[in-house]
Design a protein around this motif. Structure first.
Motif, PDB file in Angstrom:
ATOM      1  N   ALA A  70       0.770   4.294  -0.116  1.00 47.55           N
ATOM      2  CA  ALA A  70       0.951   2.963  -0.773  1.00 47.55           C
ATOM      3  C   ALA A  70      -0.070   2.668  -1.489  1.00 47.55           C
ATOM      4  O   ALA A  70      -0.422   2.053  -2.600  1.00 47.55           O
ATOM      5  CB  ALA A  70       0.178   2.491   0.344  1.00 47.55           C
ATOM      6  N   PRO A  71      -1.761   3.342  -1.896  1.00 50.02           N
ATOM      7  CA  PRO A  71      -2.782   2.862  -2.229  1.00 50.02           C
ATOM      8  C   PRO A  71      -2.545   3.364  -3.580  1.00 50.02           C
ATOM      9  O   PRO A  71      -2.505   2.993  -4.646  1.00 50.02           O
ATOM     10  CB  PRO A  71      -3.580   3.896  -1.753  1.00 50.02           C
ATOM     11  CG  PRO A  71      -3.377   5.024  -0.909  1.00 50.02           C
ATOM     12  CD  PRO A  71      -2.446   4.254  -0.237  1.00 50.02           C
ATOM     13  N   LEU A  72      -1.547   4.407  -4.338  1.00 54.36           N
ATOM     14  CA  LEU A  72      -1.237   4.957  -5.400  1.00 54.36           C
ATOM     15  C   LEU A  72      -0.173   3.648  -6.186  1.00 54.36           C
ATOM     16  O   LEU A  72      -0.309   3.483  -6.906  1.00 54.36           O
ATOM     17  CB  LEU A  72      -0.142   6.670  -5.094  1.00 54.36           C
ATOM     18  CG  LEU A  72       0.103   6.928  -6.578  1.00 54.36           C
ATOM     19  CD1 LEU A  72      -0.724   6.470  -7.621  1.00 54.36           C
ATOM     20  CD2 LEU A  72       0.839   8.511  -6.631  1.00 54.36           C
ATOM     21  N   LEU A  73       0.661   2.976  -5.115  1.00 56.23           N
ATOM     22  CA  LEU A  73       1.011   2.282  -6.026  1.00 56.23           C
ATOM     23  C   LEU A  73       1.040   0.835  -6.281  1.00 56.23           C
ATOM     24  O   LEU A  73       1.151   0.430  -7.286  1.00 56.23           O
ATOM     25  CB  LEU A  73       2.363   1.670  -4.668  1.00 56.23           C
ATOM     26  CG  LEU A  73       3.721   2.594  -4.653  1.00 56.23           C
ATOM     27  CD1 LEU A  73       4.358   2.728  -3.706  1.00 56.23           C
ATOM     28  CD2 LEU A  73       4.646   2.570  -5.922  1.00 56.23           C
ATOM     29  N   SER A  74      -0.718   0.942  -5.349  1.00 58.62           N
ATOM     30  CA  SER A  74      -1.106  -0.555  -5.196  1.00 58.62           C
ATOM     31  C   SER A  74      -1.536   0.418  -7.039  1.00 58.62           C
ATOM     32  O   SER A  74      -2.169  -1.017  -8.263  1.00 58.62           O
ATOM     33  CB  SER A  74      -1.921  -0.412  -4.734  1.00 58.62           C
ATOM     34  OG  SER A  74      -3.147  -1.533  -4.649  1.00 58.62           O
ATOM     35  N   MET A  75      -2.583   1.115  -7.204  1.00 55.99           N
ATOM     36  CA  MET A  75      -2.962   1.622  -8.373  1.00 55.99           C
ATOM     37  C   MET A  75      -1.582   1.271 -10.068  1.00 55.99           C
ATOM     38  O   MET A  75      -2.585   0.557 -11.018  1.00 55.99           O
ATOM     39  CB  MET A  75      -3.473   2.787  -8.450  1.00 55.99           C
ATOM     40  CG  MET A  75      -5.153   3.430  -7.547  1.00 55.99           C
ATOM     41  SD  MET A  75      -4.649   5.243  -7.492  1.00 55.99           S
ATOM     42  CE  MET A  75      -5.138   5.344  -9.267  1.00 55.99           C
TER      43      MET A  75
END
Length: 238
Positions: A70-75
């Protein structure tokens, strides 16, 4: 823009490979962020001159099992929206597709081994032209729908969406154009189950890599170099 490259790495030997050699020649500092060894949300995705998300043996849609997704997709979403150079390889390409709103799913077939890409007209006009007729390495069982606004660059018989660009700053490669011959043995040791499932053999993959690896390394370095040349301020070869 800083000349530091940030590479998100899921498996220690699925590294930048040929791309790292090109970056080294051009004066880029490469920093790896190994998933599981640090908080994926910590880096500012707008800081590096290039963000690369590398491969790994998980699904881009397995958020419940792998909370770093999830945070990687946000990045990726922030990076792409900012118009900054972004590259995905295998799992990384699937995550880019997902960040752009496309569906990622099992293809129902494991594509494993060496075969050339079928370049589209846009692919032949892109840096992928260096890969024309050159066998490249494949190892994936997932695929994705082509994101809205993306340009399809290459296909294979098994996988219709092998590579795409989105704007001038995003490149997604389902295949492993970066693989280096002298690091290939790690693949054979780590993933014997996939090899057996695909019907390939360790000996056959080793022989094919010895036969095709050098040509791919030459072609991939030219491809990555031409792609980097598109970005103002990026270090170039002397």
């Amino acid at each position: 823009m800083k000349h530091e490259v940030l590479a998100i790495r899921h498996v220690h030997f699925e590294d930048l490979g040929s791309l790292e050699l090109v970056l080294g020649d051009r004066g880029h500092l490469v920093r790896y962020l190994d998933v599981g060894r640090g908080r994926i949300a910590a880096p500012n995705p707008l800081d590096p001159s290039l963000l690369v998300v590398l491969g790994g043996p998980i699904g881009a849609y397995e958020d419940a099992q792998y909370p770093h997704l999830a945070p990687l997709l946000s990045m990726l979403k922030k990076r792409i929206a900012a118009g900054l150079p972004t590259l995905g390889i295998c799992l990384g390409s699937q995550l880019i597709a997902r960040a752009l709103g496309a569906r990622v799913y099992s293809s129902g077939a494991l594509e494993l081994g060496w075969s050339p890409l079928a370049l589209t007209e846009a692919g032949r006009a892109s840096p992928l032209n260096h890969l024309d007729s050159v066998p490249v390495f494949h190892w994936h069982g997932d695929t994705f729908d082509l994101p809205e606004g993306a340009t399809l660059l290459a296909s294979t018989e098994t996988c219709a969406h092998q590579a795409f660009s989105w704007g001038e700053h995003v490149l997604a490669l389902q295949c492993h154009a970066e693989v280096l011959t002298d690091r290939f043995e790690n693949w054979l040791i780590t993933y014997p189950g996939d090899i057996a499932q695909s019907g390939a053999t360790v000996a056959g993959l080793r022989e094919a890599t010895a036969r095709h690896g050098a040509a791919l390394e030459t072609a991939a370095r030219a491809m990555f170099g031409e792609w980097l040349d598109r970005f103002p301020g990026a270090p170039r070869s002397a």
